[in-house]
Design a protein around this motif. Structure first.
Motif, mmCIF file in Angstrom:
data_model
loop_
_atom_site.group_PDB
_atom_site.id
_atom_site.type_symbol
_atom_site.label_atom_id
_atom_site.label_comp_id
_atom_site.label_asym_id
_atom_site.label_seq_id
_atom_site.Cartn_x
_atom_site.Cartn_y
_atom_site.Cartn_z
ATOM 1 N N PHE A 1 0.867 -1.176 0.000
ATOM 2 C CA PHE A 1 0.000 0.000 0.000
ATOM 3 C C PHE A 1 0.904 1.226 0.000
ATOM 4 O O PHE A 1 1.760 1.365 0.865
ATOM 5 N N PHE A 2 0.730 2.122 -0.980
ATOM 6 C CA PHE A 2 1.588 3.293 -1.105
ATOM 7 C C PHE A 2 0.843 4.567 -0.738
ATOM 8 O O PHE A 2 -0.270 4.797 -1.213
ATOM 9 N N ALA A 3 1.494 5.405 0.090
ATOM 10 C CA ALA A 3 0.888 6.668 0.494
ATOM 11 C C ALA A 3 1.900 7.812 0.560
ATOM 12 O O ALA A 3 1.506 8.959 0.697
ATOM 13 N N ASP A 4 3.187 7.534 0.455
ATOM 14 C CA ASP A 4 4.236 8.543 0.620
ATOM 15 C C ASP A 4 4.432 9.332 -0.674
ATOM 16 O O ASP A 4 4.850 8.785 -1.702
ATOM 17 N N ALA A 5 4.152 10.639 -0.637
ATOM 18 C CA ALA A 5 4.263 11.493 -1.830
ATOM 19 C C ALA A 5 5.689 11.538 -2.364
ATOM 20 O O ALA A 5 5.891 11.669 -3.573
ATOM 21 N N ARG A 6 6.689 11.430 -1.482
ATOM 22 C CA ARG A 6 8.079 11.430 -1.972
ATOM 23 C C ARG A 6 8.340 10.221 -2.855
ATOM 24 O O ARG A 6 9.064 10.304 -3.843
ATOM 25 N N HIS A 7 7.732 9.100 -2.511
ATOM 26 C CA HIS A 7 7.849 7.884 -3.312
ATOM 27 C C HIS A 7 7.194 8.087 -4.679
ATOM 28 O O HIS A 7 7.750 7.716 -5.717
ATOM 29 N N ALA A 8 6.010 8.699 -4.687
ATOM 30 C CA ALA A 8 5.321 8.982 -5.948
ATOM 31 C C ALA A 8 6.173 9.891 -6.831
ATOM 32 O O ALA A 8 6.273 9.687 -8.044
ATOM 33 N N LEU A 9 6.799 10.884 -6.227
ATOM 34 C CA LEU A 9 7.664 11.807 -6.968
ATOM 35 C C LEU A 9 8.865 11.078 -7.567
ATOM 36 O O LEU A 9 9.238 11.315 -8.720
ATOM 37 N N GLU A 10 9.450 10.158 -6.809
ATOM 38 C CA GLU A 10 10.585 9.360 -7.306
ATOM 39 C C GLU A 10 10.185 8.580 -8.555
ATOM 40 O O GLU A 10 10.910 8.575 -9.564
ATOM 41 N N LEU A 11 9.021 7.948 -8.516
ATOM 42 C CA LEU A 11 8.552 7.174 -9.665
ATOM 43 C C LEU A 11 8.157 8.083 -10.824
ATOM 44 O O LEU A 11 8.429 7.774 -11.984
ATOM 45 N N ARG A 12 7.522 9.222 -10.518
ATOM 46 C CA ARG A 12 7.145 10.167 -11.568
ATOM 47 C C ARG A 12 8.380 10.658 -12.315
ATOM 48 O O ARG A 12 8.384 10.766 -13.547
ATOM 49 N N LYS A 13 9.433 10.956 -11.584
ATOM 50 C CA LYS A 13 10.675 11.404 -12.226
ATOM 51 C C LYS A 13 11.249 10.316 -13.130
ATOM 52 O O LYS A 13 11.779 10.611 -14.204
ATOM 53 N N ALA A 14 11.149 9.067 -12.697
ATOM 54 C CA ALA A 14 11.646 7.955 -13.525
ATOM 55 C C ALA A 14 10.883 7.890 -14.844
ATOM 56 O O ALA A 14 11.481 7.713 -15.916
ATOM 57 N N VAL A 15 9.559 8.047 -14.793
ATOM 58 C CA VAL A 15 8.751 8.037 -16.014
ATOM 59 C C VAL A 15 9.082 9.255 -16.869
ATOM 60 O O VAL A 15 9.287 9.136 -18.078
ATOM 61 N N GLU A 16 9.142 10.410 -16.243
ATOM 62 C CA GLU A 16 9.424 11.635 -17.001
ATOM 63 C C GLU A 16 10.791 11.574 -17.681
ATOM 64 O O GLU A 16 10.943 11.989 -18.833
ATOM 65 N N ASN A 17 11.775 11.017 -17.007
ATOM 66 C CA ASN A 17 13.100 10.868 -17.620
ATOM 67 C C ASN A 17 13.031 9.986 -18.856
ATOM 68 O O ASN A 17 13.691 10.263 -19.864
ATOM 69 N N ARG A 18 12.224 8.923 -18.808
ATOM 70 C CA ARG A 18 12.081 8.047 -19.979
ATOM 71 C C ARG A 18 11.387 8.775 -21.119
ATOM 72 O O ARG A 18 11.746 8.605 -22.274
ATOM 73 N N GLN B 1 -5.385 8.242 -3.059
ATOM 74 C CA GLN B 1 -5.649 9.058 -4.241
ATOM 75 C C GLN B 1 -4.588 10.145 -4.378
ATOM 76 O O GLN B 1 -4.158 10.454 -5.487
ATOM 77 N N SER B 2 -4.135 10.689 -3.261
ATOM 78 C CA SER B 2 -3.113 11.737 -3.344
ATOM 79 C C SER B 2 -1.791 11.176 -3.860
ATOM 80 O O SER B 2 -1.076 11.855 -4.595
ATOM 81 N N TRP B 3 -1.453 9.932 -3.519
ATOM 82 C CA TRP B 3 -0.238 9.299 -4.052
ATOM 83 C C TRP B 3 -0.368 9.179 -5.568
ATOM 84 O O TRP B 3 0.543 9.523 -6.314
ATOM 85 N N MET B 4 -1.533 8.692 -6.016
ATOM 86 C CA MET B 4 -1.745 8.508 -7.451
ATOM 87 C C MET B 4 -1.762 9.855 -8.172
ATOM 88 O O MET B 4 -1.258 9.971 -9.287
#
Length: 113
Positions: A22-39, A59-62
């Motif tokens: 279960f994911f709720a940490d916004a910093r984690h979401a940002l880490e993954l978003r950056k990975a997608v954006e870099n690609r 919902q805020s994580w997503m």
């Protein structure tokens, strides 16, 4: 094609509980978003996001992960990103966040990079 496995935050142990993470940490979401954006910025034509082992998110994580990408890239994101390994709960949440972000993008004419 690029595969990004949606994983536990790098600061946590990588083992997943039997019923999924279960994911709720916004910093984690940002880490993954950056990975997608870099690609995307590297020119990847197809990016697969593998949610296998993820039980649910807030919902805020997503929003921090997918919603912000939609605000930036709009339809281009839909043309490049494929979601894999999503349970019904995640599918519904992704659809809601994606649709909401597209609506906000269209109504505010958010410009892409």
């Amino acid at each position: 094609m690029c595969l990004i496995k949606i994983h536990t935050p790098t600061s946590l142990t990588p083992s997943l509980p039997e019923d999924g993470e279960f994911f709720a940490d916004a910093r984690h979401a940002l880490e993954l978003r950056k990975a997608v954006e870099n690609r995307i910025l590297d020119g990847e034509k197809r990016i697969e996001l593998d949610f296998s082992g993820v039980r649910n998110t807030t919902q805020s994580w997503m929003n921090a992960f997918i919603g912000n990408l939609v605000l930036i890239y709009g339809q281009e994101l839909a043309n490049r990103v494929v979601f894999k390994g999503c349970n019904d709960t995640l599918k519904a949440l992704i659809r809601f966040v994606y649709g909401d972000a597209m609506g906000r993008r269209d109504s505010h004419q958010v410009s892409a990079h």
